[in-house]
Design an enzyme around this catalytic site. Structure first.
Site, short mmCIF file in Angstrom:
data_model
loop_
_atom_site.label_atom_id
_atom_site.label_comp_id
_atom_site.label_asym_id
_atom_site.label_seq_id
_atom_site.Cartn_x
_atom_site.Cartn_y
_atom_site.Cartn_z
N ILE A 202 -24.80 31.79 -57.74
CA ILE A 202 -24.29 32.58 -57.88
C ILE A 202 -26.44 33.40 -58.32
CG2 ILE A 202 -22.14 34.08 -59.40
CD1 ILE A 202 -23.94 34.09 -61.72
N GLY B 151 -33.47 30.47 -56.44
CA GLY B 151 -35.06 29.88 -56.86
C GLY B 151 -35.29 28.26 -56.60
N VAL C 232 -28.95 29.35 -60.91
CA VAL C 232 -27.82 29.97 -61.17
C VAL C 232 -26.72 29.61 -61.07
CG1 VAL C 232 -27.62 32.24 -62.70
CG2 VAL C 232 -29.94 31.14 -61.74
N ASP D 299 -44.72 39.02 -67.69
CA ASP D 299 -43.79 39.49 -66.65
C ASP D 299 -42.82 40.47 -66.95
OD1 ASP D 299 -43.58 39.13 -63.89
OD2 ASP D 299 -42.15 37.49 -63.75
#
Length: 354
Positions: free
Chosen positions: A22, A25, A30, A140
């Site tokens: 789903i 990166g 993931v 972040d």
């Protein structure tokens, strides 16, 4: 005596079913996953590259001693070798069905109403206060890394770039420069002093908080970047004394809140504790924003959004032994840089309901 990390892992799924990818990166994939013993859903976040493994390990180390309803929960980890001898690290994280605030805003016209921003911001500040009390800088913070539950509850996520700068034994000032030589984060949300590599402190998160509030209100970063030369713009941000563009039509309470967050001098920024008492996030009865009565109102929770939305870590990933951010700026300036280089970082990536 069993610590919280070990105890929480007693609840991790022993037999689990991996669903479709789903999200993906530069660190890995993931998967939506299911605990076969309970039928509950969770997220399995895995990595095989050295940089991805380093980021997952950092996230695990940060989350292991945290226990807050405003912080994403890690329910376990599995660090093992694949059949081909390749290292594989997987974190099991709770699934937030509402998705990220960025994704939610997109589904409701690109921006959020200020009254909803007020609700979400308060919970973000509570989460930051908890992190800072535990000596942790998120590093972040942005809409992509703030997740929403179906009831409207907010949780901070993506701790791959987080830093523990204070452990209760050492003075925080002596730890400001003790973080390793790399910096994680996303430039358009980073405080100027962080971009200049001058140090990392809790006030760095407060700057990012201000940028995140602007992002919720406008659907864009607070900085208007010239797409033809984004590197030059980022360098101006790091060296200048300007602040991001405030949202038009924001209440005076909202503007004042942003002014308390977006001080170029980090010593002048309010702390997360102080911000909890600011009128913009005050939840006491009778607190009303100075807004036009005709302004639209958006729901305070989202039903069946069903997606995560976050960035992959192709350019801003924190690597062991990597050069500090100013050095990376120079490297990036030497090649053809596009706007996407400054809107992508961290480990959480786009997760779509299938």
């Amino acid at each position: 005596m069993c610590g919280r990390w070990q105890c929480s892992f007693q609840l991790q799924p022993i037999e689990w079913m991996k669903g479709k990818v789903i999200g993906s990166g530069s660190f890995g994939n993931v998967h939506l996953a299911m605990d076969q013993a309970t039928g509950s859903l969770f997220v399995a976040k895995s990595a095989t590259s050295e940089s991805g493994i380093f980021s997952l390990k950092n996230e695990a180390n940060i989350l292991e001693n945290l226990d807050s309803p405003y912080i994403i929960k890690c329910i376990g980890k599995d660090f093992s070798l694949a059949k081909n001898g390749e290292k594989k690290h997987t974190l099991f994280l709770e699934y937030m069905a509402g998705g990220s605030l960025s994704d939610v805003a997109e589904k409701f016209g690109g921006t959020l109403d200020e009254r909803v921003i007020h609700l979400y911001t308060r919970e973000i500040v509570v989460g930051l206060r908890y992190l800072h009390q535990n000596g942790i800088v998120h590093s972040d913070l942005k809409c992509k890394n703030v997740l929403l539950g179906l009831s409207g509850n907010i949780k901070l996520a993506d701790f791959g770039a987080a830093k523990k700068i204070y452990d209760g034994k050492k003075n925080v000032k002596t730890w400001m420069r003790s973080w390793d030589s790399c910096l994680g984060g996303t430039p358009l949300w980073m405080a100027p002093e962080v971009l200049r590599n001058e140090g990392l402190d809790f006030s760095s998160d407060i700057w990012s908080l201000g940028c995140t509030v602007i992002e919720m209100a406008t659907g864009k970063p607070g900085w208007h970047i010239d797409r033809s030369n984004p590197m030059d713009e980022i360098l101006k941000i790091s060296r200048g004394d300007k602040v991001p563009h405030f949202p038009l039509g924001f209440s005076k309470e909202g503007i004042d809140f942003l002014e308390k967050c977006l001080q170029t001098d980090p010593r002048k920024r309010w702390t997360s504790q102080e911000l909890l008492h600011h009128p913009f996030v005050d939840v006491r009865p009778g607190i009303v924003f100075s807004r036009k009565a005709s302004d639209a109102f958006s729901p305070s929770s989202v039903l069946d959004v069903g997606s995560y939305d976050s960035y992959d870590s192709s350019d801003d990933e924190c690597l062991e032994g990597s050069t500090p951010f100013p050095g990376r700026l120079k490297k990036m300036a030497a090649r053809n840089v596009s706007e996407k280089d400054f809107q992508s970082s961290g480990d959480w990536i786009t997760v779509r309901k299938r």
